[in-house]
Design a protein around this motif. Sequence first.
Motif, PDB file in Angstrom:
ATOM      1  N   ALA A 129       0.839  -1.203   0.000  1.00 59.71           N
ATOM      2  CA  ALA A 129       0.000   0.000   0.000  1.00 59.71           C
ATOM      3  C   ALA A 129       0.871   1.249   0.000  1.00 59.71           C
ATOM      4  O   ALA A 129       0.615   2.199  -0.750  1.00 59.71           O
ATOM      5  CB  ALA A 129      -0.936  -0.007   1.201  1.00 59.71           C
ATOM      6  N   ALA A 130       1.921   1.264   0.830  1.00 62.14           N
ATOM      7  CA  ALA A 130       2.820   2.423   0.877  1.00 62.14           C
ATOM      8  C   ALA A 130       3.573   2.573  -0.440  1.00 62.14           C
ATOM      9  O   ALA A 130       3.738   3.691  -0.938  1.00 62.14           O
ATOM     10  CB  ALA A 130       3.794   2.288   2.040  1.00 62.14           C
ATOM     11  N   GLN A 131       4.000   1.466  -1.015  1.00 66.67           N
ATOM     12  CA  GLN A 131       4.704   1.532  -2.291  1.00 66.67           C
ATOM     13  C   GLN A 131       3.824   2.173  -3.359  1.00 66.67           C
ATOM     14  O   GLN A 131       4.271   3.039  -4.113  1.00 66.67           O
ATOM     15  CB  GLN A 131       5.144   0.134  -2.721  1.00 66.67           C
ATOM     16  N   GLY A 132       2.569   1.765  -3.414  1.00 71.48           N
ATOM     17  CA  GLY A 132       1.634   2.347  -4.376  1.00 71.48           C
ATOM     18  C   GLY A 132       1.392   3.822  -4.113  1.00 71.48           C
ATOM     19  O   GLY A 132       1.319   4.628  -5.054  1.00 71.48           O
ATOM     20  N   PHE A 133       1.267   4.172  -2.842  1.00 68.45           N
ATOM     21  CA  PHE A 133       1.075   5.574  -2.461  1.00 68.45           C
ATOM     22  C   PHE A 133       2.222   6.437  -2.969  1.00 68.45           C
ATOM     23  O   PHE A 133       2.012   7.473  -3.607  1.00 68.45           O
ATOM     24  CB  PHE A 133       0.946   5.674  -0.931  1.00 68.45           C
ATOM     25  N   TYR A 134       3.461   6.016  -2.701  1.00 66.57           N
ATOM     26  CA  TYR A 134       4.616   6.804  -3.127  1.00 66.57           C
ATOM     27  C   TYR A 134       4.703   6.883  -4.647  1.00 66.57           C
ATOM     28  O   TYR A 134       5.016   7.941  -5.207  1.00 66.57           O
ATOM     29  CB  TYR A 134       5.909   6.243  -2.533  1.00 66.57           C
ATOM     30  N   GLU A 135       4.412   5.794  -5.328  1.00 65.90           N
ATOM     31  CA  GLU A 135       4.450   5.807  -6.789  1.00 65.90           C
ATOM     32  C   GLU A 135       3.413   6.768  -7.356  1.00 65.90           C
ATOM     33  O   GLU A 135       3.679   7.466  -8.336  1.00 65.90           O
ATOM     34  CB  GLU A 135       4.281   4.396  -7.333  1.00 65.90           C
ATOM     35  N   ARG A 136       2.229   6.847  -6.729  1.00 65.78           N
ATOM     36  CA  ARG A 136       1.204   7.798  -7.182  1.00 65.78           C
ATOM     37  C   ARG A 136       1.676   9.241  -7.023  1.00 65.78           C
ATOM     38  O   ARG A 136       1.244  10.120  -7.762  1.00 65.78           O
ATOM     39  CB  ARG A 136      -0.112   7.582  -6.436  1.00 65.78           C
ATOM     40  N   LEU A 137       2.557   9.487  -6.051  1.00 67.77           N
ATOM     41  CA  LEU A 137       3.100  10.835  -5.847  1.00 67.77           C
ATOM     42  C   LEU A 137       4.281  11.123  -6.767  1.00 67.77           C
ATOM     43  O   LEU A 137       4.820  12.226  -6.750  1.00 67.77           O
ATOM     44  CB  LEU A 137       3.544  11.023  -4.391  1.00 67.77           C
ATOM     45  N   GLY A 138       4.705  10.126  -7.543  1.00 65.68           N
ATOM     46  CA  GLY A 138       5.829  10.312  -8.442  1.00 65.68           C
ATOM     47  C   GLY A 138       7.172   9.957  -7.822  1.00 65.68           C
ATOM     48  O   GLY A 138       8.224  10.296  -8.368  1.00 65.68           O
ATOM     49  N   ILE A 139       7.150   9.288  -6.680  1.00 68.40           N
ATOM     50  CA  ILE A 139       8.384   8.849  -6.022  1.00 68.40           C
ATOM     51  C   ILE A 139       8.641   7.419  -6.487  1.00 68.40           C
ATOM     52  O   ILE A 139       7.982   6.483  -6.055  1.00 68.40           O
ATOM     53  CB  ILE A 139       8.251   8.935  -4.487  1.00 68.40           C
ATOM     54  N   ALA A 140       9.588   7.286  -7.395  1.00 73.72           N
ATOM     55  CA  ALA A 140       9.834   6.009  -8.066  1.00 73.72           C
ATOM     56  C   ALA A 140      10.720   5.081  -7.247  1.00 73.72           C
ATOM     57  O   ALA A 140      11.571   5.522  -6.479  1.00 73.72           O
ATOM     58  CB  ALA A 140      10.486   6.265  -9.424  1.00 73.72           C
ATOM     59  N   HIS A 141      10.533   3.793  -7.458  1.00 80.14           N
ATOM     60  CA  HIS A 141      11.411   2.758  -6.893  1.00 80.14           C
ATOM     61  C   HIS A 141      12.536   2.536  -7.884  1.00 80.14           C
ATOM     62  O   HIS A 141      12.294   2.351  -9.074  1.00 80.14           O
ATOM     63  CB  HIS A 141      10.628   1.466  -6.674  1.00 80.14           C
ATOM     64  N   TYR A 142      13.760   2.563  -7.402  1.00 73.82           N
ATOM     65  CA  TYR A 142      14.911   2.358  -8.267  1.00 73.82           C
ATOM     66  C   TYR A 142      15.516   0.994  -8.012  1.00 73.82           C
ATOM     67  O   TYR A 142      16.038   0.722  -6.936  1.00 73.82           O
ATOM     68  CB  TYR A 142      15.962   3.459  -8.045  1.00 73.82           C
TER      69      TYR A 142
END
Length: 169
Positions: A129-142
């Motif tokens: 859920a947190a991963q999806g939240f951050y991705e929606r804000l444009g904070i990408a996983h590298y």
Amino acid sequence: MTRTVTIRPATPADAAAIHAAILAMGEHLGLAHKIDSTPADLARHGLAPGRAFEGLIAEIGGEFAGMCLFFRSFSTWRGCPGIYIQDLYVEPRFRGERVGERLVRRAAAQARDRGAGYLRLAVDADNFAAQGFYERLGIAHYEADRIHAAYGEAFEALASGGKDDQGTT
């Protein structure tokens, strides 16, 4: 209905509420047994002069709604300062009211106003859920980045056991 969210800097008076939020995060992740910090630790190290971290508190109707703890960092590759978000928490009864988003955006804006050019954070591998939240804000996983850490005994061994070629520490 979205209620008014007030965001302010964290102070030593917030240490107990911040610690309770950290414990709640630990419970949610099944890792509360790994939390050794106390409210006094947070007040001494993070909410005092020369602090190791700073925080933002979100309130709705005068009640604690969430918090964002972060610290300054620097990228030698980018050549600029940034921030690292250590903890983000929203009280369950206030979720869905964009409290977390507002906290992250305020932290980013505050950092930008101080000359920062990036934001980093880590998310528990199982916290989808947190991963999806951050991705929606444009904070990408590298994928190229991996966090390595030394804690407790491993840190102590690292800090006290190394000598260089000349026998000095």
